[in-house]
Motif scaffolding. Structure first.
Motif, mmCIF file in Angstrom:
data_model
loop_
_atom_site.group_PDB
_atom_site.id
_atom_site.type_symbol
_atom_site.label_atom_id
_atom_site.label_comp_id
_atom_site.label_asym_id
_atom_site.label_seq_id
_atom_site.Cartn_x
_atom_site.Cartn_y
_atom_site.Cartn_z
ATOM 1 N N VAL A 139 3.385 3.281 -10.083
ATOM 2 C CA VAL A 139 2.134 4.213 -10.067
ATOM 3 C C VAL A 139 1.415 3.109 -10.228
ATOM 4 N N PRO A 140 1.244 2.572 -11.527
ATOM 5 C CA PRO A 140 0.378 1.285 -11.631
ATOM 6 C C PRO A 140 -0.497 0.243 -10.502
ATOM 7 N N ILE A 141 0.908 -0.087 -9.784
ATOM 8 C CA ILE A 141 1.047 -1.439 -9.180
ATOM 9 C C ILE A 141 0.299 -0.851 -7.966
ATOM 10 N N GLY A 181 -1.769 -6.488 -0.455
ATOM 11 C CA GLY A 181 -0.471 -6.754 0.548
ATOM 12 C C GLY A 181 0.998 -6.791 -0.602
ATOM 13 N N THR A 182 1.508 -8.498 -1.427
ATOM 14 C CA THR A 182 1.524 -8.621 -2.065
ATOM 15 C C THR A 182 2.503 -7.286 -3.396
ATOM 16 N N LEU A 183 1.491 -7.158 -4.131
ATOM 17 C CA LEU A 183 1.577 -5.975 -4.887
ATOM 18 C C LEU A 183 2.159 -4.958 -4.204
ATOM 19 N N GLU A 184 1.328 -4.295 -2.958
ATOM 20 C CA GLU A 184 1.742 -3.316 -2.448
ATOM 21 C C GLU A 184 3.071 -2.570 -1.598
ATOM 22 N N LEU A 185 3.854 -4.073 -1.065
ATOM 23 C CA LEU A 185 4.377 -4.001 -0.496
ATOM 24 C C LEU A 185 5.472 -3.689 -1.100
ATOM 25 N N VAL A 196 -3.354 -0.744 -8.801
ATOM 26 C CA VAL A 196 -3.957 -2.407 -8.620
ATOM 27 C C VAL A 196 -4.254 -3.228 -7.635
ATOM 28 N N ALA A 197 -3.248 -2.713 -6.745
ATOM 29 C CA ALA A 197 -2.971 -3.054 -4.940
ATOM 30 C C ALA A 197 -5.087 -2.005 -4.642
#
Length: 349
Positions: free
Chosen positions: A267-269, A219-223, A272-273
């Motif tokens: 998009v790349p983030i 969630g750190t990357l996703e949010l 990875v998430a």
């Protein structure tokens, strides 16, 4: 020559050049070349005699617009795939730094709203998350496997589905900017409320620590990417609400271009998430310290890429510009000031 006389003598010519810069495809290459040559000559004169004047910034921005129009169809090198994420996205994020702060503020306020609402009404989460999801979560808690929601399904299938969903959400938040920035703000708010009431639900069952370690692993990357997508949507909406000196359609196109570059950069983030959620989050048996360290590393990356790197690149551009003293209208200087064209407009008044 006094500055006011210089402006009066050339203002009609510059207005014609603005028309060329706004729609370069409607003019011949010779027209573009002549306009570019004349404008850079005026920029050199203004830079020499009025270095701190707004007219100098205006001409610099006008040269930027012409330069972009001339070279917009230039064949790109494969290295563009790298420089897009290492240079263009950070530069655009610096332009949109206030929008990013606004999106982050909306998200934080909505998270607090979700927390307070869930504390006030234990059934509030059912309104936001749905009865089926809440009942499944409560059943998992009773069975001693609170994070069992992340263990179902094949890893690869989960990764693909989650990634597709997250990218879809980000583009939806961006597209909602066409309903003005309020549309993107509402979607950001809704996602924040979801996070707030979800975590509060686990806190009410004494499982906040386990929940946060599992959720924020991905969630750190996703949010963070959702917040960035919100900034992109606000950029799109601002082009409609606040056109400045541009026509509304021109401002909308500029906002859409800047916002799309931002949202594509996420998009790349999201990939990875999605990989983390599909392959790693399900392993709740991993030591808490390891998961916490991973979350900290993800947070450090987000802060560096979206905050620190854009500021470093802007500072570096300023230093490089100051060292350019021989040819003030040199092409390199014009390219380096492209950010100012997008944020300050081209009006000399």
């Amino acid at each position: 020559m006094k500055e006011i006389i210089f402006i009066r003598n050339n203002i009609r010519k510059w207005q014609d050049v603005e028309n060329i810069a706004n729609d370069p495809s409607a003019y011949s290459p010779d027209d573009l070349a002549d306009a570019y040559t004349d404008t850079t000559a005026d920029l050199a004169f203004a830079y020499t005699h009025y270095p701190n004047s707004r007219i100098t910034l205006y001409l610099n921005n006008l040269c930027v617009a012409l330069h972009n129009g001339i070279y917009r169809n230039k064949k790109e090198k494969w290295s563009r795939l790298i420089t897009f994420w290492t240079q263009e996205v950070p530069d655009t994020m610096f332009e949109a730094r206030r929008l990013l702060l606004a999106a982050f503020t909306i998200m934080m306020v909505s998270v607090v709203t979700g927390i307070v609402s869930q504390l006030g009404d234990h059934d509030f989460c059912r309104i936001i998350l749905g009865d089926a999801y809440v009942d499944m979560t409560l059943e998992n808690i009773k069975e001693g496997m609170p994070m069992n929601v992340y263990t179902g399904g094949r890893e690869m299938n989960s990764f693909l589905e989650i990634t597709q969903n997250n990218i879809g959400v980000s583009f939806n938040i961006f597209a909602m900017g066409m309903l003005t920035c309020i549309g993107s703000g509402i979607m950001l708010f809704y996602n924040g409320v979801m996070v707030g009431c979800f975590e509060t639900l686990f806190w009410q069952h004494g499982l906040l620590g386990e929940s946060m370690l599992a959720v924020f692993l991905h969630g750190t990357l996703e949010l963070s990417a959702i917040v960035v997508a919100g900034a992109a949507g606000i950029a799109l909406g601002n082009g409609i609400l606040f056109p400045g000196t541009y026509s509304r359609i021109t401002a909308f196109r500029r906002g859409a271009k800047r916002g799309l570059k931002i949202v594509v950069g996420t998009v790349p983030i999201f990939i990875v998430a999605g990989f983390i959620e599909g392959f790693l989050t399900r392993h709740t048996e991993v030591a808490d310290g390891v998961r916490l360290l991973f979350i900290i590393l993800c947070l450090a990356f987000v802060i560096f890429y979206f905050v620190v790197l854009p500021r470093r690149r802007n500072r570096k551009r300023k230093l490089t510009t100051l060292r350019k003293s021989d040819l003030p209208y040199d092409e390199d200087l014009i390219q380096q000031t492209s950010m100012h064209h997008s944020s300050n407009g081209m009006t000399p008044d």
